[in-house]
Design an enzyme around this catalytic site. Sequence first.
Site, PDB file in Angstrom:
ATOM      1  N   HIS A 177       0.833  -1.202   0.000  1.00 56.95           N
ATOM      2  CA  HIS A 177       0.000   0.000   0.000  1.00 56.95           C
ATOM      3  C   HIS A 177       0.869   1.253   0.000  1.00 56.95           C
ATOM      4  CE1 HIS A 177      -3.793   2.029   1.997  1.00 56.95           C
ATOM      5  NE2 HIS A 177      -3.335   2.724   0.973  1.00 56.95           N
ATOM      6  N   HIS A 215       1.313   5.194  -2.201  1.00 55.83           N
ATOM      7  CA  HIS A 215       0.728   6.121  -3.190  1.00 55.83           C
ATOM      8  C   HIS A 215       1.780   7.123  -3.647  1.00 55.83           C
ATOM      9  CE1 HIS A 215      -3.311   4.727  -2.285  1.00 55.83           C
ATOM     10  NE2 HIS A 215      -3.162   5.011  -1.011  1.00 55.83           N
ATOM     11  N   ARG A 239      -2.046   8.934  -6.033  1.00 57.96           N
ATOM     12  CA  ARG A 239      -2.466   9.546  -4.770  1.00 57.96           C
ATOM     13  C   ARG A 239      -3.978   9.389  -4.601  1.00 57.96           C
ATOM     14  NH1 ARG A 239      -1.686  15.954  -3.470  1.00 57.96           N
ATOM     15  NH2 ARG A 239      -2.354  15.871  -1.287  1.00 57.96           N
ATOM     16  N   ALA A 240      -4.369   8.734  -3.514  1.00 53.04           N
ATOM     17  CA  ALA A 240      -5.780   8.366  -3.366  1.00 53.04           C
ATOM     18  C   ALA A 240      -6.675   9.580  -3.155  1.00 53.04           C
ATOM     19  CB  ALA A 240      -5.938   7.389  -2.198  1.00 53.04           C
ATOM     20  N   HIS A 265     -10.729   1.450  -1.835  1.00 55.29           N
ATOM     21  CA  HIS A 265     -10.078   2.684  -1.365  1.00 55.29           C
ATOM     22  C   HIS A 265     -10.863   3.906  -1.811  1.00 55.29           C
ATOM     23  CE1 HIS A 265      -6.999   5.304   0.075  1.00 55.29           C
ATOM     24  NE2 HIS A 265      -6.061   4.395   0.135  1.00 55.29           N
ATOM     25  N   TYR A 285     -11.935   7.469   5.565  1.00 58.55           N
ATOM     26  CA  TYR A 285     -11.239   6.237   5.171  1.00 58.55           C
ATOM     27  C   TYR A 285     -11.644   5.068   6.069  1.00 58.55           C
ATOM     28  CZ  TYR A 285      -7.784   8.459   1.993  1.00 58.55           C
ATOM     29  OH  TYR A 285      -7.157   9.103   0.960  1.00 58.55           O
ATOM     30  N   HIS A 292      -5.989   0.062   5.720  1.00 56.73           N
ATOM     31  CA  HIS A 292      -6.005   0.698   7.038  1.00 56.73           C
ATOM     32  C   HIS A 292      -6.411  -0.309   8.115  1.00 56.73           C
ATOM     33  CE1 HIS A 292      -7.454   3.532   3.790  1.00 56.73           C
ATOM     34  NE2 HIS A 292      -6.214   3.898   3.986  1.00 56.73           N
ATOM     35  N   GLU A 304       1.267   2.538   3.683  1.00 54.43           N
ATOM     36  CA  GLU A 304       0.662   3.733   3.102  1.00 54.43           C
ATOM     37  C   GLU A 304       1.588   4.938   3.256  1.00 54.43           C
ATOM     38  OE1 GLU A 304      -3.238   5.100   4.500  1.00 54.43           O
ATOM     39  OE2 GLU A 304      -3.813   5.472   2.429  1.00 54.43           O
ATOM     40  N   ARG A 326       2.270  11.469   8.758  1.00 52.69           N
ATOM     41  CA  ARG A 326       3.670  11.599   8.345  1.00 52.69           C
ATOM     42  C   ARG A 326       4.625  11.908   9.488  1.00 52.69           C
ATOM     43  NH1 ARG A 326       3.336  14.288   2.309  1.00 52.69           N
ATOM     44  NH2 ARG A 326       1.387  13.275   1.721  1.00 52.69           N
TER      45      ARG A 326
HETATM   46 ZN   LIG Z   1      -4.116   4.552   0.666  1.00 53.06          ZN
END
Ligand SMILES: [Zn+2]
Length: 340
Positions: free
Chosen positions: A8, A10, A71-72, A177, A193, A222, A283, A289
């Site tokens: 996972h 992106h 990028r989701a 997703h 999400y 997730h 992810e 982050r």
């Molecule tokens: Zn994702």
Amino acid sequence: MTLIIDCHGHYTTAPPAHNDWREAQKAAFEAGRATPAYPTISDDEIRASLEQNQLRLLHERGADMTIFSPRASAMAPHIGDERVARKWARANNDLIKRCADLYPERFVPVCMLPQSPDADMQGSIAELDRCVGMGFVGCNLNPDPGGGYFKHPPLTDRFWYPFYEKMVELDVPAMIHVSGSCNPGLHATGGYYIAADTIAFMQLIQGDLFRDFPSLRLIIPHGGGAVPYHWGRYRGLADMLKQPDLAGHVMNNVFFDTCVYHQPGINLLADVIDNKNILFGSEMVGAVRGIDPTTGHYFDDTKRYIDALDISEDERHAIFEGNTRRVFPRLDQQLKERGL
Ligand SMILES: [Zn+2]
């Protein structure tokens, strides 16, 4: 030896020219003008966008490769019309293909789909077909293309069946997703999400999708949303709804990733959910982050949590590599061709 495959990731760090083109595409649609041509983006720009970010983190954290998709939060298929969504999906998937071509040992391409809310799945079928023809191994399927209002039929509805038929034909899985939230009450990565993951699982309990598609494979990211934490509730609801036991009803076809950003959550996941259903994922660079002040490590450095699990080495191998190769047979094939 175990390959560490992150299922996972992106491309959240795409070159600015790509995102600028999206803004120009939106503006052109609103003004009724033709969309400007897609900009020239050099290989060096792509390399720079990856080497400081995903590639650096793969190296620092000791992972071998990442299954990589657009990028989701920017998929936003509700913007414009179906033609806009198709062009945007195509531009994103072509960029992912370039990343995979530049670093074939590091990035495994997975595509997004042009799921304009009023459209059927034909455009998505065509895009999946095109991408798998370019070496993609899976797709991200958005259960709520409207962006936070859940107006689409459940994933078990026949609306989706033509797409599932194509997935089965191509032998590719989908990660369920959603994209960004248009609903002010739903924070995208914190509310939307996790809610969408949980909702998707409940839809699968209520329906009989895998009776019709016994080889279909879906990844709920997730960590499966709230599902592992509430496993007793879902088993109990299946019982009340006169559905079969979840082991046979859903769990031959559904997989959870490890994008759970603390050790107790991963411990619970591995304790509650059969480890054959767990795929390593982080992810990154994505939703969370920062650095956890209680550990001194990045929240999304999920490999550390798997390393610390009290499980056998065979189980750890399955989570890092074996399960992912089983769920993504086209990746397995590519790895075998490389002698891995
Ligand atoms: Zn994702």
